[in-house]
Design an enzyme around this catalytic site. Sequence first.
Site, PDB file in Angstrom:
ATOM      1  CG  HIS A 127       9.089  -3.625   1.312  1.00 13.21           C
ATOM      2  ND1 HIS A 127       9.910  -2.778   1.023  1.00 13.21           N
ATOM      3  CD2 HIS A 127       7.823  -3.761   0.623  1.00 13.21           C
ATOM      4  CE1 HIS A 127       9.406  -2.082   0.047  1.00 13.21           C
ATOM      5  NE2 HIS A 127       8.068  -2.598  -0.045  1.00 13.21           N
ATOM      6  CB  ALA A 128       4.896  -2.017   4.534  1.00 11.65           C
ATOM      7  CG  HIS A 155       0.338   3.137   1.446  1.00  9.41           C
ATOM      8  ND1 HIS A 155       0.277   4.102   0.242  1.00  9.41           N
ATOM      9  CD2 HIS A 155       0.797   2.117   0.906  1.00  9.41           C
ATOM     10  CE1 HIS A 155       1.076   3.534  -0.579  1.00  9.41           C
ATOM     11  NE2 HIS A 155       1.095   2.295  -0.460  1.00  9.41           N
ATOM     12  CD  GLU A 156       1.452  -1.527   2.581  1.00 11.41           C
ATOM     13  OE1 GLU A 156       0.911  -2.117   1.824  1.00 11.41           O
ATOM     14  OE2 GLU A 156       2.644  -0.997   2.388  1.00 11.41           O
ATOM     15  CG  HIS A 213      -2.178  -1.322  -1.290  1.00 10.40           C
ATOM     16  ND1 HIS A 213      -2.295  -0.856  -2.654  1.00 10.40           N
ATOM     17  CD2 HIS A 213      -0.963  -1.120  -0.898  1.00 10.40           C
ATOM     18  CE1 HIS A 213      -1.199  -0.370  -2.920  1.00 10.40           C
ATOM     19  NE2 HIS A 213      -0.309  -0.444  -1.874  1.00 10.40           N
ATOM     20  CD  GLU A 243       1.776   1.363  -4.682  1.00 12.59           C
ATOM     21  OE1 GLU A 243       1.967   2.080  -3.444  1.00 12.59           O
ATOM     22  OE2 GLU A 243       1.576   0.237  -4.493  1.00 12.59           O
ATOM     23  CG  HIS A 296      12.087   0.203 -10.673  1.00 18.02           C
ATOM     24  ND1 HIS A 296      12.748   0.643  -9.688  1.00 18.02           N
ATOM     25  CD2 HIS A 296      10.980  -0.337 -10.414  1.00 18.02           C
ATOM     26  CE1 HIS A 296      12.005   0.300  -8.589  1.00 18.02           C
ATOM     27  NE2 HIS A 296      10.906  -0.069  -9.014  1.00 18.02           N
ATOM     28  CE1 TYR A 317       6.041   2.214  -7.565  1.00 18.60           C
ATOM     29  CE2 TYR A 317       7.715   1.986  -9.354  1.00 18.60           C
ATOM     30  CZ  TYR A 317       6.941   1.423  -8.420  1.00 18.60           C
ATOM     31  OH  TYR A 317       7.284   0.120  -8.087  1.00 18.60           O
TER      32      TYR A 317
HETATM   33 ZN   LIG Z   1       1.408   0.679  -1.599  1.00 23.88          ZN
END
Ligand SMILES: [Zn+2]
Length: 626
Positions: free
Chosen positions: A367-368, A397-398, A401, A425, A525, A535
Amino acid sequence: MSLASILGQARGVESLRRDGMVRFSFRSLSWLGLCLALTGFGISQSTAKKNPPSIAEAKAFIDEAEARLMALSVDASRANWVQSTHITEDTEILSAQANERAIAAGVDFAKRATRFDGLNLPADMARKMKLLKLSLTLAAPSNPKESEELTRLVASMEGTYGKGKYCPEGQEKCLTLEDLTRLLANNRDPKQLLDGWVGWHRIAPPMRNDFKRYVELANKGARELGFADTGAMWRSKYDMPPDAFAKELDRLWNQVRPFYVSLHAYVRNRLRATYGDVVPATGPIPAHLLGNMWAQSWENIYPLVAPSGADPGFDLTAILKKRNTDDRQMVKYGEQFFTSLGFKPLPKTFWERSQFVKPRDREVVCHASAWDIDNVDDLRIKMCIDITAEDFNTIHHELGHNFYQRSYNQQPMLFRDSANDGFHEAVGDTIALSITPEYLVKLGLLDKSPDTSKDIGLLLKTALEKIAFLPFGLLIDQWRWKVFSGEIPAEKYNETWWQLKEKYQGVAPPVARTKDDFDPGAKYHVAANVPYTRYFLAHILQFQFHRALAQSAGCQGPLNRCSIYQSKEAGRRLDAMLSLGLSKPWPDALEAITGQRQMDATAVLDYFAPLQKWLDEQNKGKPVGW
Ligand SMILES: [Zn+2]
């Protein structure tokens, strides 16, 4: 690792795409530590009254907290990294131990911070005290027996979810959530889809009574801390009164709702063309036909609803493969995006220490995720990169972060995090929105960008992923807030769940449900006590950020064609927000990047304007709404 992630409140840096399928032992451990250590929380305040502390003591306390949490979080990050990139029984134990130490310290500081309640502190110090106390997502009651019971309940519900399987009658093999996810995504036989949907939802009823008791105990703990209930405790993390925050969410949803309703009508109509009368002409859509177990995002049914002639005319995956692009080159493209905005290149250690490809000799977590091991500049990503358009996107995307993490590394330890939990996010996704055909042309991956008449397909696909998600992202906590406040009693858990699903999503259960079902518990969740509103916020904020940055970059074209690549001005604005970290209330951070102090979903509408127009044409004369 931020304080929030130490306390298990947030994994912070994972993409939503595969949420619910991730198994992460850190969180349940964190509750364990939390619950046990929080016992006796209420006692310190009365001592404080007799023996009031000074500002100097408060400062010494904060300094101690920051130094100690910093050291422990670095240890925990290292242990977690090794565990994720080399899974063995030993690395799992070592990371659990490091996490427990960090969590215990975090909880201890949260508890001790109440001693300074009522002291008039300078703004920075007051904010740090507040952050120390607000980092909890679950407060255990001070009664040790109840505290222990709550710990057990939460661990047990998460365990039940994690072990959940569907074993079809007469078949030897049981189906895991991963198997069922694939089935829901790819199978087009409504009978098999229904079977998979019903099968998975059977894991949840055993959690129902535990959930009811967990709500009681968690509320008791929250009240001891001065919150009305656990939902109010969650809502108080947003720099405004809990009820005002809830109103903000309603306002944002109402801005985008008409667009969602158009998308819903179009999809319903297309699904009728595939499935016939299983899909009603005017009512809500049955939940098992939308390509996802929770009907939370619909991109998997794109082939069923794709407009004719909407092919963008190029296939990035094929282009990357044809050019023999390797994993490092994929990441280089991502880094180059940020350096083109004026950010410094990633440190040499990033290239030496990251995991780009799946190792052949050991188990890893694929999982990234993006990491910030030393809270300064030991940045890394952990992925199992495939040479695909999707991973090209995920890398951007990563790295979003990572560049956020590095931008706030000048802040004090407690402020090294995103402005609120939706921001991290949103930043990753904002960067990914700049991957436009024009950007690919500038990289030399594409000769010329297709004309904008080809955009509808791409926009529809994005809307199925991101717009379909909005009501779902909202309703999970709408339901939980009402459960925590007592507005929804236990015997109405399932009924109200589906009322909200229908009200917000226009989605209905595919078979009759009873009060013995517990469909909310079939979502990770809910079973695992992870707040969800972040989210929803991220899905709104990313468009607001993108619009503001596109304006800074001087982009004149349609918003979905704007890329901020090579714009130093956009980079400057972005960094003005990133470098604030968590040091100021989030409206200040929002203002730094957008000039607005309020969240604003009109950017969503701007981005999808061509699609809205197209959907209106498709829906002409057909039923809209449910
Ligand atoms: Zn992310």
